[in-house]
Design an enzyme around this catalytic site. Structure first.
Site, short mmCIF file in Angstrom:
data_model
loop_
_atom_site.label_atom_id
_atom_site.label_comp_id
_atom_site.label_asym_id
_atom_site.label_seq_id
_atom_site.Cartn_x
_atom_site.Cartn_y
_atom_site.Cartn_z
N LYS A 179 6.84 34.47 29.42
CA LYS A 179 6.48 33.06 29.56
C LYS A 179 7.63 32.31 30.22
CE LYS A 179 5.12 28.92 26.94
NZ LYS A 179 4.68 28.41 25.62
N LYS A 209 10.26 34.52 26.38
CA LYS A 209 10.09 33.21 27.03
C LYS A 209 11.46 32.70 27.49
CE LYS A 209 8.59 28.51 25.73
NZ LYS A 209 7.94 27.70 24.67
N ASP A 221 5.99 30.13 19.08
CA ASP A 221 7.11 30.31 20.02
C ASP A 221 8.41 30.02 19.26
OD1 ASP A 221 4.91 30.41 21.72
OD2 ASP A 221 5.82 29.15 23.26
#
Length: 220
Positions: A187, A158, A94
């Site tokens: 996300k 995300k 991430d």
């Protein structure tokens, strides 16, 4: 949306990114993740070797963060951090995009920054999520960040690091899903503390949730 506890668990990246987390804390996080069979355990890169060992034999993936939490490290550093973490066991990365360059509308730079990390991650057969840090962005900037992430080859977009002024917001999640369609995952991360909030994020379009309140959410 109605999900069983087991189904909901597989949406969750059980997260411990606290700067004061100890080895014991990380081991406990892993035990909780294995108990509930979450999608993953998300930790800072220092802990990836430990987490990889703790999760061995389970279906829970070790994942890490890159350029975290500000996104302002240079691209080469992000690439190195991603490669090293994967070599030590991370299955997903991430990364925080360069927030200032996105706000400044330097989309070419933002895309190139993501693309180089995406290529390094995909070369090793792993997944890349791109953190936009939506609390700093207006709708047009969220759309631009999503579009740059898709163009650069990311697998997910995300919302948040959890270290800014606000975490995931339903409207932002819905906008991100509308922008990327079914081509990328979305996300939602930051500020999700209950089962009700988790299900609302999924209803809004999230396909993964980053949470530290995993035990509470799955016990509600």
């Amino acid at each position: 949306m109605t999900l069983t506890t087991e189904e909901l668990a597989k949406y969750l990246d059980h997260t411990n990114l606290k700067p004061d987390a100890t080895e014991e804390d990380i081991i406990n996080t892993c035990k909780e993740a294995v108990k509930y069979n979450t999608a993953s355990v998300c930790v800072n890169s220092h802990w990836i070797p430990l987490v990889t060992e703790q999760l061995k034999g389970s279906t829970v993936n070790p994942i890490t963060v890159v350029g975290f939490p500000l996104g302002e490290t240079n691209t080469a550093t992000k690439v190195f951090e991603a490669k090293t973490s994967i070599d030590e066991g991370a299955e997903e990365v991430d990364m925080v995009l360069n927030i200032g360059e996105l706000i400044g509308n330097n989309i070419d730079f933002v895309t190139k920054d993501i693309k180089e990390v995406a290529e390094a991650v995909h070369e090793k057969g792993k997944l890349l999520k791109v953190i936009l840090e939506t609390s700093y962005l207006n709708d047009d900037q969220i759309v631009a960040g999503c579009e740059a992430s898709e163009k650069a080859g990311a697998d997910y977009v995300k919302t948040s690091t959890g270290f800014s002024s606000a975490g995931a917001q339903l409207d932002d999640v819905a906008l991100m899903r509308k922008t990327v369609g079914d081509r990328l995952g979305v996300k939602a991360s930051g500020g999700i503390h209950s089962r009700e909030e988790a299900l609302a994020m999924i209803d809004a379009g999230a396909s993964r949730l980053g949470v530290s309140a995993t035990v509470k959410i799955l016990s509600d």
